[in-house]
Design an enzyme around this catalytic site. Structure first.
Site, PDB file in Angstrom:
ATOM      1  N   CYS A  64      -0.141  21.502   0.004  1.00  9.60           N
ATOM      2  CA  CYS A  64       0.573  21.331   1.279  1.00  9.60           C
ATOM      3  C   CYS A  64       1.093  22.679   1.786  1.00  9.60           C
ATOM      4  CB  CYS A  64       1.748  20.364   1.115  1.00  9.60           C
ATOM      5  SG  CYS A  64       1.285  18.727   0.504  1.00  9.60           S
ATOM      6  N   CYS A 197       3.360  -6.585   4.097  1.00 16.59           N
ATOM      7  CA  CYS A 197       3.866  -7.816   3.459  1.00 16.59           C
ATOM      8  C   CYS A 197       2.941  -9.003   3.753  1.00 16.59           C
ATOM      9  CB  CYS A 197       5.279  -8.093   3.973  1.00 16.59           C
ATOM     10  SG  CYS A 197       5.849  -9.779   3.765  1.00 16.59           S
ATOM     11  N   CYS A 200       4.561 -11.861   5.671  1.00 20.68           N
ATOM     12  CA  CYS A 200       4.736 -11.495   7.090  1.00 20.68           C
ATOM     13  C   CYS A 200       3.437 -11.715   7.862  1.00 20.68           C
ATOM     14  CB  CYS A 200       5.174 -10.042   7.221  1.00 20.68           C
ATOM     15  SG  CYS A 200       6.698  -9.631   6.335  1.00 20.68           S
TER      16      CYS A 200
END
Length: 452
Positions: A64, A197, A200
């Site tokens: 990075c 989820c 969900c």
């Protein structure tokens, strides 16, 4: 960049060596790289029409650190063309987890479908990054030319799941929650969800379909919203959201309460209508004075309940008020159905009576009209609390005998003067017959030479 300070410490005669690591952020506000966090990611990326390349990084990651100067150069070169962002996924683990980040750096392209970003597979030089961004931009433009369009947030997810009308679920954020929900006079059912989820995802189509039904049946006075709790952590933390999905009920000036009902469309709609009826006034009971009153009431409601009451000369003011009180009591009882309630005097709207098959007798009478289907049902029992309740209960569960409205269209309505609330008055000589009996005599009378 990582700066390592070596300090030698002597503690109780034991020589100890400790490495003190001071980790500096890879990007700053002076760069053209947009720093993204859970509080601004949805607003900046998901709700944006722009193409985004987003790096998920950790400040201690060597790869990075090597990428950072190239990422900055690419951001400057693409400024105003493609958005370049960076997420410290070591600090903001929820964002990294949301997009399946398992190693650093991970670069994702947020294009037409912001909820399903593509993996960037190109090189790590600024030139390779720019080339990859331009290729993605050309693909996005091509999709838009061909009529394809992306979407964002909860609404897009619902659309892909094949559920209900996605536009009726309000996407709530840290920025708009207080204004939309807390300052509203409407009642809100709010789902706090996470995109990963499973429960969900199962709820999404039911929630969307329920939102459409509730909006229609409550005229928008009860609303369904959704908060991506992995992105909008300020409002989610405020209400102690720890599991998904969590549904809360918000009413102005009151503490939110947990939704305890089922997760099906039917269960959600039923609870929403209960909330609506708890706070809603009963519908108005209107006299049919002209065509506009009938048309608006019946077209705006699933059913309009119409009573044809005896003439004022038959009942007087007290008798008529008694009938109207029964109707108003029933309107209160069934107010969550959002039906329309109307009445007229016998003989005032003869075309209406004819289309319902009432025809000058049997007052008081009552009919329930479905203007969309041009169907009606007649009250066969008594014009009383018990009789009307049984009639309406049968209709509300889909039972009861129905017929097609006479002529297959709404009848002609004549403009009349409103009832003044007083007893009726007649001039001239009165015989011992009721007004309705006079009407029957008039209807049955055939002048000389009359033929059908």
């Amino acid at each position: 960049m990582v700066r390592v300070n070596l300090a030698v410490c002597c503690v109780s005669g034991v020589l100890g060596c400790s490495l003190v690591l001071s980790v500096q952020a890879l990007y700053s506000s002076s760069d053209d790289v947009v720093e993204l966090t859970p509080s601004n990611f949805n607003r900046e990326v998901i709700q944006s029409d722009s193409l985004w390349l987003v790096e998920f990084y950790a400040p201690w990651c060597g790869h990075c650190q090597s990428l950072a100067p190239e990422w900055k150069k690419a951001a400057t070169a693409l400024k105003g063309i493609v958005k370049i962002g960076a997420v410290d996924a070591d600090q903001h683990k929820s964002l990294g987890g949301q997009y399946g980040v398992r190693g650093f750096p991970t670069i994702k392209i947020f294009g037409g479908n912001k909820n399903k970003p593509d993996e960037y597979q190109g090189g790590r030089t600024s030139q390779a990054i720019v080339d990859g961004a331009m290729n993605a931009l050309r693909a996005l433009v091509k999709d838009r030319l061909s009529g394809k369009s992306g979407g964002s947030g909860y609404n897009k997810q619902v659309g892909e799941s094949g559920g209900g009308s996605k536009k009726d679920v309000v996407e709530l954020t840290d920025d708009n929650f207080d204004k939309m929900v807390l300052e509203s006079d409407d009642v809100w059912l709010v789902e706090f969800f996470a995109p990963w989820c499973g429960h969900c995802k199962n709820l999404e189509p039911e929630w969307a379909a329920a939102a459409t039904d509730v909006k229609e049946q409550t005229k928008g006075r009860v609303r369904l919203g959704a908060v991506d709790a992995t992105v909008h952590q300020v409002v989610s933390s405020r209400y102690g959201i720890r599991g998904f999905p969590t549904i809360k009920i918000f009413k102005k000036g009151e503490e939110p309460e947990d939704y305890q009902g089922g997760r099906s469309r039917k269960d959600i709609v039923e609870r929403a209508l209960d909330l609506f009826s708890d706070n809603a006034p009963p519908p108005e009971l209107l006299e049919i004075l002209n065509e506009d009153v009938l048309k608006k009431t019946c077209e705006d409601s699933q059913l309009c309940i119409i009573a044809v009451l005896p003439h004022i000369l038959d009942t007087g003011a007290s008798g008529r008020n008694g009938y109207l009180e029964v109707m108003m009591k029933m309107a209160e009882k069934y107010k969550k159905k959002m039906w329309g309630w109307l009445w007229t005097e016998a003989g005032a709207q003869m075309d209406l009576e004819a289309s319902l098959g009432i025809g000058g007798f049997g007052y008081p009478a009552m009919a329930a009209i479905n203007a969309r289907k041009m169907k009606f049902a007649l009250l066969r029992g008594s014009f009383s609390d018990t009789g009307i309740h049984e009639f309406l209960r049968e209709l509300s569960v889909g039972r009861g005998s129905t017929a097609t409205l006479g002529g297959g269209a709404m009848p002609k309505i004549h403009a009349v003067e409103p009832w003044d609330g007083k007893d009726g008055q007649v001039s001239g000589k009165i015989t011992a017959v009721s007004w309705s009996e006079c009407l029957l005599i008039a209807l049955s009378h055939k002048p000389a030479g009359y033929s059908r």
